[in-house]
Enzyme design. Structure first.
Site, short mmCIF file in Angstrom:
data_model
loop_
_atom_site.label_atom_id
_atom_site.label_comp_id
_atom_site.label_asym_id
_atom_site.label_seq_id
_atom_site.Cartn_x
_atom_site.Cartn_y
_atom_site.Cartn_z
N TYR A 94 0.80 -1.22 0.00
CA TYR A 94 0.00 0.00 0.00
C TYR A 94 0.83 1.27 0.00
O TYR A 94 0.41 2.29 -0.57
CB TYR A 94 -0.97 0.00 1.18
N ASP A 148 -4.89 -4.15 2.36
CA ASP A 148 -3.74 -3.27 2.11
C ASP A 148 -3.21 -3.42 0.68
O ASP A 148 -2.70 -2.47 0.09
CB ASP A 148 -2.60 -3.59 3.09
N HIS A 162 -10.39 -6.72 7.53
CA HIS A 162 -9.17 -6.02 7.10
C HIS A 162 -8.21 -6.99 6.40
O HIS A 162 -7.61 -6.64 5.38
CB HIS A 162 -8.48 -5.37 8.29
N LYS A 163 -8.07 -8.17 6.93
CA LYS A 163 -7.26 -9.23 6.32
C LYS A 163 -7.87 -10.58 6.73
O LYS A 163 -8.56 -10.66 7.76
CB LYS A 163 -5.81 -9.21 6.80
N TYR A 179 -7.04 -11.47 10.14
CA TYR A 179 -7.70 -10.67 11.18
C TYR A 179 -9.21 -10.84 11.03
O TYR A 179 -9.92 -9.91 10.61
CB TYR A 179 -7.31 -9.19 11.06
N ASP A 181 -8.08 1.90 8.57
CA ASP A 181 -7.10 1.87 7.47
C ASP A 181 -7.70 1.29 6.19
O ASP A 181 -7.42 1.75 5.08
CB ASP A 181 -5.88 1.00 7.83
N ARG A 198 -3.15 8.35 12.86
CA ARG A 198 -3.03 7.94 11.46
C ARG A 198 -4.21 7.11 11.00
O ARG A 198 -4.62 7.21 9.84
CB ARG A 198 -1.72 7.19 11.20
N GLY A 227 -6.55 9.48 10.03
CA GLY A 227 -6.07 10.12 8.81
C GLY A 227 -6.42 9.30 7.58
O GLY A 227 -6.88 9.83 6.56
N TRP A 228 -6.23 7.98 7.66
CA TRP A 228 -6.62 7.10 6.55
C TRP A 228 -8.12 7.27 6.25
O TRP A 228 -8.53 7.33 5.08
CB TRP A 228 -6.37 5.64 6.89
#
Length: 416
Positions: free
Chosen positions: A77, A127, A171-172, A175, A182, A257, A260-261
Site C-alpha cells: 500500500y 492493504d 481487514h485481512k 484478522y 485503514d 493515522r 487520517g486514513w
C-alpha cells in the site's frame, strides 16, 4: 628614457589593466559562488514543496518497489500511496522523470500474464488493493493488457473478501471479523473507481456503490465515539481479541493515522460516488462530523498527537503522518465544497505547523519529514494490544512513506 623603456612601460600597463578587467567584484564573485552551489543541489530549493519532497523520495529510494525501507521489491500500500502523489506531481509539472518512476514500479512487479509479484489473493489483505490505483492511472496511458489483468485480479479480491455479518470487509483474512479504519482508504477508492470505469453492467456498478458506502456507514456505526466524535482504530465483531472492548468490540484508543486514513478515504471516494447516490450526502455528513472532532483536538502548533486526544500524557508526540493526512483531507474537502471555508484555515495552520516543526532541509536540498510513526496495528505476532504505551512505543523515523506521501498530497492541494 629610451624607446625600449617606453615599450616596457606599455607592456606593464596593458598587463595591469587586463588583470583589473578580469578580477571579479565582490558581488559578481558571490553571485558566481551562489550559482555554483545551486547547480550542485540534488533537490533545487526554488520548487514547490510537493516536488521537492517527491524528488527527495526518488533520491532516497530510486526504485519505488523498495519504498517503506524494504530490502526486496514488493507490492504494497505504501507504494500506491506515494505513487498516487507522484502522479499528481507529474500532472502538474509534466516532467517525465515522475512518470518513469511510476511506470517502473508496475513494469517491475507485473509480468506479461498480469501476475503481480509478491501478491497473494488468498491472503485477502485489503492493504494490497491500494497499489491498484497505480494501474488505474497507467492503463489508460499504456493500454498494456497485463495492467488490466492485474486490476481484474484486485477486483476479484474485493468480490471474494470475507465480511462481517452486516457486510463490512475484514481487514485481512488473518484478522477475522475485524474492520480497521485503514482498510477504507486501502480498498474503497480503487473499488469504486474500477467499477465506474471498467464494469459495464449498470446493476453491478450500483451494487458496488452501495457496498462502498456501506463500509463508511458501518465504521460510523461501530467505531465512532459519540462523546468526542473521534473514531477507534479497530472494531472486532467477535469481541474475541485481547484489544477489543468486551461490550463494543472497539480497540481502546484513538490513533491519529488511522483517522487520517479514514479522512482521506472519504474525500477520495467522493470523487467517484455520484452526487445523486444517497450515500454521497451521508459521507459528506460524516466528513463534517469528522472535521469538527479532529479540529477540537488540534494542537496550538497546528499539528496532532500520535494518540490524538491525550497530548498531555508522557511519551506522546506530535506526529507527521496523521497531521499531513488531516491537512490533505481538509484542504481537498474545502476545495470540493464538502466542508465550510473555515477548514481552509485549519488546513493552512496545520501545514505551516508541519513546515515549522517537522521539515528539515539538508545542504544538498533533500527534504526530510521527521517524527513519523513507522507502523502500528492490532493483534498479530508479536501481539499488539492497542494500549497507549503500544502506540507511543512504536518506532518513530524520518521520511516514512506513510508521512511523505500525504505531505506531497497536502502540498499539492494547498499549492504550496
Amino acid at each position: 628614457m629610451d624607446r625600449t623603456d617606453f615599450a616596457r612601460l606599455g607592456l606593464l600597463f596593458l598587463l595591469f589593466t587586463s588583470i583589473i578587467a578580469c578580477k571579479p567584484t565582490d558581488e559578481s564573485s558571490k553571485s558566481s559562488a551562489t550559482a555554483s552551489k545551486s547547480a550542485e543541489l540534488t533537490v533545487p530549493k526554488d520548487l514547490k514543496w510537493s516536488e521537492r519532497m517527491m524528488l527527495s523520495e526518488m533520491e532516497r529510494v530510486p526504485k519505488a518497489s523498495m519504498l517503506d525501507f524494504q530490502e526486496k521489491p514488493r507490492w504494497s500500500y505504501t507504494n500506491g500511496l506515494v505513487l498516487s502523489a507522484c502522479a499528481k506531481v507529474y500532472e502538474q509539472t509534466g516532467k517525465e522523470q515522475y512518470y518513469d518512476y511510476i511506470y517502473a514500479y508496475a513494469d517491475e512487479l507485473i509480468d506479461s500474464t498480469g501476475t503481480i509479484e509478491t501478491y497473494k489473493l488468498s491472503n485477502q489483505n485489503l492493504d494490497m488493493i491500494k497499489s491498484g490505483d497505480v494501474l488505474l492511472y497507467l492503463y489508460p496511458k499504456t493500454k498494456e493488457e497485463r495492467f488490466l489483468l492485474a486490476m481484474q485480479t484486485l477486483d476479484d479480491q474485493m468480490e471474494s473478501q470475507p465480511k462481517t455479518s452486516d457486510g463490512g470487509y475484514w481487514h485481512k483474512k488473518v484478522y477475522p471479523y475485524q474492520m480497521w479504519l485503514d482498510g477504507l482508504y486501502m480498498a474503497e477508492p480503487f473499488h469504486i473507481r474500477y467499477a465506474q470505469e471498467y464494469i459495464d453492467d449498470e446493476a453491478e456498478v450500483q451494487q458496488i456503490y452501495d457496498d462502498v458506502v456501506l463500509q463508511f456507514d458501518l465504521i460510523q456505526k461501530h467505531s465512532r465515539d459519540e462523546e468526542t466524535g473521534l473514531l477507534y482504530h479497530g472494531w472486532d465483531e467477535s469481541k474475541e481479541q485481547q484489544w477489543a472492548n468486551k461490550e463494543t468490540g472497539n480497540s481502546p484508543h484513538f490513533w491519529s493515522r488511522a483517522m487520517g486514513w479514514y479522512g482521506m478515504a472519504m474525500v477520495d471516494v467522493l470523487d467517484f460516488l455520484p452526487e445523486e447516490h444517497p450515500g454521497h450526502a451521508r459521507i459528506v455528513t460524516y466528513l463534517n462530523q469528522f472535521a469538527e472532532a479532529i479540529t477540537n483536538v488540534q494542537h496550538e502548533s497546528g499539528l496532532w498527537y500520535q494518540v490524538i486526544d491525550q497530548g498531555d500524557r508522557d511519551g506522546n508526540y506530535l506526529e507527521a503522518s496523521g497531521s499531513s493526512m488531516f491537512t490533505y483531507t481538509f484542504a481537498k474537502a474545502v476545495s470540493k465544497g464538502y466542508l465550510p471555508e473555515k477548514y481552509e484555515d485549519v488546513a493552512q495552520k496545520a501545514y505551516q505547523g508541519i513546515i515549522n516543526n517537522l521539515i528539515t532541509v539538508e545542504e544538498n536540498g533533500l527534504v526530510n519529514l521527521n517524527q513519523v510513526c513507522g507502523v502500528a496495528g492490532l493483534g498479530g505476532n508479536p501481539y499488539r494490544d492497542g494500549s497507549y504505551e503500544y502506540y507511543v512505543g512504536e518506532i518513530i523515523r524520518p521520511n516514512d512513506p506513510k508521512g511523505t506521501g500525504p505531505f506531497i498530497l497536502a502540498s499539492l492541494e494547498l499549492n504550496r
